[in-house]
Write an enzyme that holds these catalytic residues in place. Structure first.
Site, mmCIF file in Angstrom:
data_model
loop_
_atom_site.group_PDB
_atom_site.id
_atom_site.type_symbol
_atom_site.label_atom_id
_atom_site.label_comp_id
_atom_site.label_asym_id
_atom_site.label_seq_id
_atom_site.Cartn_x
_atom_site.Cartn_y
_atom_site.Cartn_z
ATOM 1 N N ASP A 95 0.817 -1.220 0.000
ATOM 2 C CA ASP A 95 0.000 0.000 0.000
ATOM 3 C C ASP A 95 0.849 1.268 0.000
ATOM 4 O O ASP A 95 0.305 2.379 -0.093
ATOM 5 C CB ASP A 95 -0.933 0.013 1.213
ATOM 6 C CG ASP A 95 -2.061 -1.003 1.063
ATOM 7 O OD1 ASP A 95 -2.352 -1.410 -0.083
ATOM 8 O OD2 ASP A 95 -2.648 -1.396 2.082
ATOM 9 N N ARG A 138 -2.209 1.859 -10.100
ATOM 10 C CA ARG A 138 -1.305 2.807 -9.429
ATOM 11 C C ARG A 138 -0.017 3.042 -10.195
ATOM 12 O O ARG A 138 0.623 4.091 -10.027
ATOM 13 C CB ARG A 138 -1.027 2.338 -7.990
ATOM 14 C CG ARG A 138 -2.252 2.524 -7.122
ATOM 15 C CD ARG A 138 -2.037 2.204 -5.657
ATOM 16 N NE ARG A 138 -3.228 2.594 -4.912
ATOM 17 C CZ ARG A 138 -3.581 2.120 -3.723
ATOM 18 N NH1 ARG A 138 -2.809 1.237 -3.113
ATOM 19 N NH2 ARG A 138 -4.676 2.547 -3.131
HETATM 20 C C1 S3P Z 1 -5.493 -5.414 2.934
HETATM 21 C C2 S3P Z 1 -4.637 -6.170 2.172
HETATM 22 C C3 S3P Z 1 -3.992 -5.657 0.980
HETATM 23 C C4 S3P Z 1 -3.973 -4.136 0.953
HETATM 24 C C5 S3P Z 1 -5.311 -3.556 1.269
HETATM 25 C C6 S3P Z 1 -5.766 -3.992 2.643
HETATM 26 C C7 S3P Z 1 -6.134 -6.044 4.097
HETATM 27 O O1 S3P Z 1 -4.699 -6.084 -0.158
HETATM 28 O O2 S3P Z 1 -3.521 -3.671 -0.291
HETATM 29 O O3 S3P Z 1 -5.253 -2.148 1.239
HETATM 30 O O4 S3P Z 1 -6.715 -5.332 4.933
HETATM 31 O O5 S3P Z 1 -6.059 -7.280 4.200
HETATM 32 P P1 S3P Z 1 -4.475 -7.534 -0.820
HETATM 33 O O6 S3P Z 1 -5.086 -8.529 0.066
HETATM 34 O O7 S3P Z 1 -5.187 -7.458 -2.131
HETATM 35 O O8 S3P Z 1 -3.010 -7.690 -0.961
#
Ligand code: S3P
Length: 451
Positions: free
Chosen positions: A324, A355
């Site tokens: 992120d 992004r």
């Molecule tokens: C998150 C996991 C990540 C992250 C998202 C929040 C989470 O995504 O990018 O902002 O809370 O488990 P991914 O599971 O797609 O990697």
């Protein structure tokens, strides 16, 4: 009829940053990932949980609104949120489709929770969420017996509840904490022990939180063992400050700090904090002072001094725990001496925006050399022109570009900044408090609109 959350205003916003120096002790909103999880677990606990520091960003409010559609009551008393769960089988059939707004975490985690219900549900999202991949969560849940129908792999989703989900061994292919948590939630309902494995250094908030609900889990490397049917007890819980919100100020303090900037009470989950190492590799002076061990999550202060940065190759193993933070890292790279190379990060193309593309378009328009690839980009640091850039409706792109205004040669206006509300409603105020010069036109509802 649809219920749940969606942004009710269509006003556009913009934020103009014209230099400034960053410093002081800064506090951040409650962690978004942890807020979603504590709400979902509290919703299936037996009794009332009280939660301090729950994120008031639109994404986490979307989770609360969705849970409310399933009959879960919640109430705010100042900044304390109480959520009353009616046990594992306490969710009720909703009156219509559930709107998850912009929130991928709401939708993917709900898939796990809803797969085992006695009723069917439909999940919808905004334009961005409607284009995001959902088979990644449907595939492992189907292995447990879930019936999930996607629309060409994306939302809307239909989940035909199956109260007879089977426990077992689930191997998740994508490095996704959302998918792993969805499977863990489903495993709470399945009869017997499930072993859930996923690749990459993932945030393990769910695994750390479940024992607080009196639901032990076993961790064996990348595998989590969960037994069901679980009986969750309510919790009293404080959500740590959001590392991913603090990330923008970490970069700001490196680029435009005045003395030391201290980021206070920030969550330091090892699956989240790779930006610290990446900035240190670039030459940043950053020190971390971890508080004595807390309830479930490591928490501490991050101290940052103004630092001259040099471009780096991002190590492959740090891509997932920094996933992120790439918008913020791209800003550091644009201001560093030399080139920064990002590879193995194709996931960035399927976040709230693409992004890689969004960052490349904005940075190029400000005079920065950027080369893109399907799985990453090269950014050559240099002088940043002022100007006007759009953020592709993506909160993290909007906040990252705003930081660039601290060091640009002229005022930098980011348009479409109302999306910042999805995760960090107080961003503008904190930026002012930290020392940024923000132009008076930076209000919601300005005549500028999006580009
Ligand atoms: C998150 C996991 C990540 C992250 C998202 C929040 C989470 O995504 O990018 O902002 O809370 O488990 P991914 O599971 O797609 O990697």
């Amino acid at each position: 009829m649809s219920s749940g959350s969606q942004r009710h205003t269509d006003d556009t916003g913009c934020l103009t940053v014209a230099g400034g120096q960053i410093g002081g002790d800064l506090y951040f909103p409650g962690d978004k990932s942890i807020s979603h999880r504590v709400a979902m677990l509290a919703a299936i606990a037996s009794g009332t949980s009280t939660i301090r520091g729950y994120s008031e960003g639109e994404d986490c409010l979307a989770t609360l609104a969705a849970l409310n559609c399933f009959g879960v009551e919640y109430a705010w008393n100042r900044d304390i949120l109480s959520i009353t769960g009616n046990g594992l089988d306490g969710l009720r059939e909703p009156a219509g489709a559930i709107h998850c707004g912009n929130s991928g975490t709401t939708m993917r985690l709900l898939c796990g929770l809803l797969a085992a219900q006695e009723f069917s549900s439909t999940l919808i999202g905004d334009k961005s969420l409607s284009g995001r991949p959902m088979e990644r969560v449907a595939v492992p849940l189907r292995q447990m017996g879930a019936e999930i129908t996607t629309s060409n792999g994306c939302p809307p989703l239909r989940i035909d509840g199956n109260p007879g989900l089977g426990a077992g061994r689930i191997e998740i292919e994508v490095a996704s904490a959302q998918v792993k948590t969805a499977v863990i939630l489903a495993a709470l309902y399945a009869d017997g022990e499930s072993s859930i494995t996923a690749p990459g250094l993932l945030r393990d908030h769910s695994e750390r939180m479940l024992p607080l609900f009196d639901c032990p889990v076993q961790i064996e490397g990348p595998t989590t063992l969960v037994s069901g049917p679980a009986k969750l007890q309510p919790v009293e819980f404080t959500v740590p400050g959001d590392f991913s919100a603090a990330a923008f100020f970490m970069v700001a303090a490196c680029l435009a700090g005045k003395g030391v900037t201290r980021l206070m009470d920030v969550g330091l989950n090892p699956g989240r904090t790779a930006l610290i190492s990446l900035l240190q590799n670039m030459g940043a002076r950053i020190e971390v002072a971890q508080h004595p061990v807390g309830d479930a999550e490591p928490i501490g202060e991050i101290h940052i001094w103004p630092s001259a940065l040099t471009g780096i190759e991002v190590p492959a193993e740090l891509v997932v725990p920094a996933i992120d933070e790439f918008p913020a890292l791209c800003i550091a790279a644009a201001c560093a001496q030399g080139e920064t190379t990002i590879r193995g990060a194709a996931e960035l193309r399927i976040k709230e925006s693409d992004r890689i593309e969004a960052m490349a378009v904005a940075l190029r328009s400000l005079g920065v050399f950027v080369e893109t690839r399907p799985d990453g980009m090269n950014i050559r640091g240099g002088e940043i022109n002022g100007g006007r850039v759009a953020c592709a409706g993506d909160h993290r792109i909007a906040m990252a570009l705003s930081i660039l205004g601290l060091v640009a040669k002229g005022p930098l206006t980011v348009t479409g900044t109302e999306c910042i509300q999805t995760s960090f409603p107080g961003f503008r105020n904190l930026l002012v408090q930290a020392g940024a010069n923000i132009a008076a036109n930076s209000e919601k509802g300005t005549p500028y609109g999006d580009q």
